[in-house]
Write a protein that holds these residues in place. Structure first.
Motif, PDB file in Angstrom:
ATOM      1  N   VAL A  75       0.854  -1.190   0.000  1.00 62.27           N
ATOM      2  CA  VAL A  75       0.000   0.000   0.000  1.00 62.27           C
ATOM      3  C   VAL A  75       0.892   1.243   0.000  1.00 62.27           C
ATOM      4  O   VAL A  75       1.831   1.350   0.801  1.00 62.27           O
ATOM      5  N   VAL A  76       0.587   2.170  -0.894  1.00 68.72           N
ATOM      6  CA  VAL A  76       1.378   3.399  -1.024  1.00 68.72           C
ATOM      7  C   VAL A  76       1.190   4.287   0.198  1.00 68.72           C
ATOM      8  O   VAL A  76       0.063   4.491   0.660  1.00 68.72           O
ATOM      9  N   LYS A 112       1.139  15.975  -3.802  1.00 65.88           N
ATOM     10  CA  LYS A 112      -0.235  16.378  -3.495  1.00 65.88           C
ATOM     11  C   LYS A 112      -1.132  15.234  -3.942  1.00 65.88           C
ATOM     12  O   LYS A 112      -1.114  14.825  -5.113  1.00 65.88           O
ATOM     13  N   GLU A 113      -1.901  14.689  -3.004  1.00 64.06           N
ATOM     14  CA  GLU A 113      -2.799  13.597  -3.351  1.00 64.06           C
ATOM     15  C   GLU A 113      -3.986  14.161  -4.128  1.00 64.06           C
ATOM     16  O   GLU A 113      -4.659  15.078  -3.680  1.00 64.06           O
ATOM     17  N   LEU A 114      -4.237  13.613  -5.309  1.00 65.36           N
ATOM     18  CA  LEU A 114      -5.338  14.063  -6.159  1.00 65.36           C
ATOM     19  C   LEU A 114      -6.557  13.155  -6.027  1.00 65.36           C
ATOM     20  O   LEU A 114      -7.694  13.619  -6.112  1.00 65.36           O
ATOM     21  N   ALA A 115      -6.307  11.872  -5.860  1.00 60.42           N
ATOM     22  CA  ALA A 115      -7.368  10.865  -5.725  1.00 60.42           C
ATOM     23  C   ALA A 115      -6.709   9.615  -5.159  1.00 60.42           C
ATOM     24  O   ALA A 115      -5.501   9.605  -4.939  1.00 60.42           O
ATOM     25  N   LYS A 116      -7.496   8.577  -4.958  1.00 57.56           N
ATOM     26  CA  LYS A 116      -6.903   7.334  -4.469  1.00 57.56           C
ATOM     27  C   LYS A 116      -5.866   6.836  -5.473  1.00 57.56           C
ATOM     28  O   LYS A 116      -6.151   6.710  -6.660  1.00 57.56           O
ATOM     29  N   ASP A 117      -4.650   6.605  -4.995  1.00 59.36           N
ATOM     30  CA  ASP A 117      -3.540   6.108  -5.815  1.00 59.36           C
ATOM     31  C   ASP A 117      -3.171   7.048  -6.973  1.00 59.36           C
ATOM     32  O   ASP A 117      -2.698   6.597  -8.017  1.00 59.36           O
ATOM     33  N   MET A 131       4.434  16.334 -12.524  1.00 53.94           N
ATOM     34  CA  MET A 131       4.518  14.920 -12.873  1.00 53.94           C
ATOM     35  C   MET A 131       3.396  14.230 -12.093  1.00 53.94           C
ATOM     36  O   MET A 131       2.938  14.743 -11.079  1.00 53.94           O
ATOM     37  N   TYR A 132       2.983  13.074 -12.564  1.00 53.39           N
ATOM     38  CA  TYR A 132       1.853  12.393 -11.928  1.00 53.39           C
ATOM     39  C   TYR A 132       2.203  10.933 -11.639  1.00 53.39           C
ATOM     40  O   TYR A 132       2.582  10.193 -12.545  1.00 53.39           O
ATOM     41  N   LEU A 133       2.063  10.571 -10.366  1.00 55.96           N
ATOM     42  CA  LEU A 133       2.253   9.193  -9.929  1.00 55.96           C
ATOM     43  C   LEU A 133       0.889   8.534  -9.930  1.00 55.96           C
ATOM     44  O   LEU A 133      -0.038   8.991  -9.242  1.00 55.96           O
ATOM     45  N   GLN A 134       0.754   7.463 -10.719  1.00 59.00           N
ATOM     46  CA  GLN A 134      -0.512   6.739 -10.800  1.00 59.00           C
ATOM     47  C   GLN A 134      -0.266   5.374 -11.430  1.00 59.00           C
ATOM     48  O   GLN A 134       0.824   5.112 -11.950  1.00 59.00           O
ATOM     49  N   ARG A 135      -1.288   4.554 -11.388  1.00 61.13           N
ATOM     50  CA  ARG A 135      -1.176   3.233 -12.010  1.00 61.13           C
ATOM     51  C   ARG A 135      -1.268   3.365 -13.526  1.00 61.13           C
ATOM     52  O   ARG A 135      -2.069   4.118 -14.051  1.00 61.13           O
TER      53      ARG A 135
END
Length: 193
Positions: A75-76, A112-117, A131-135
């Motif tokens: 879990v992140v 900055k958290e934008l949404a879940k994950d 930049m965006y960290l996401q699946r």
């Protein structure tokens, strides 16, 4: 000091910090590969299971690793989704934490958290490029950026320095290497500084 001089002072300080972080005696090591615009031969980090991307620059081979921060269940960590640290190739490849100054003014990443994950990431030294960290489509986490109208899954960032001085290096450009999400082609996009 007037307000007009503060942005210039801040920029000079950031450049100094970036330069100090990579200094060592191997500054002018040569490589046989003439297609490489840098005089150095850079190693590719291997064996880091949660590596998202890495950052390298002249004048040495020390490398910044950006790694996904997860707990034992995968879990992140929502407060600190990305770990940033050195691989000191110039010092036998040892791992080392960023110094306070490097973390706060150069290589640290604000999140900055934008949404879940899903998180927005910005280097503290260059906040203009989100930049965006996401699946990704493979269900694994990746970092994406839009550069030159292409959405790129980042693998490597390279900062090219040509001359200048210890206190004021001449940053020529930044290259972002990765995969174009539109067609899965490997791309290298250059941003002039």
């Amino acid at each position: 000091m007037t307000n007009l001089s503060f942005p210039l002072l801040k920029r000079v300080l950031i450049i100094i910090i970036l330069f100090i972080g990579f200094c060592d005696v191997s500054v002018f090591a040569q490589t046989a590969d003439k297609s490489d615009p840098s005089p150095l031969k850079f190693p590719v980090p291997k064996g880091i299971s949660n590596q998202l991307f890495y950052l390298q620059r002249d004048p040495n081979t020390n490398t910044i690793i950006c790694e996904l921060n997860v707990d034992k269940n995968g879990v992140v960590d929502r407060k600190e989704p990305i770990l940033v640290y050195w691989l000191r190739y110039a010092e036998k490849g040892e791992q080392e934490d960023l110094s306070y100054i490097q973390r706060k003014f150069a290589y640290g990443i604000q999140t900055k958290e934008l949404a879940k994950d899903q998180f927005e990431l910005r280097f503290v030294s260059h906040k203009k490029l989100p930049m965006y960290l996401q699946r990704g489509e493979d269900k694994k986490f990746h970092v994406f950026v839009t550069v030159n109208q292409k959405k790129v899954q980042i693998e490597r960032i390279f900062v090219r320095i040509e001359g200048g001085s210890f206190w004021l290096p001449n940053v020529k450009y930044v290259e972002i290497k990765g995969v174009n999400t539109e067609n899965d082609a490997v791309v290298t996009e250059r941003i002039k500084v």
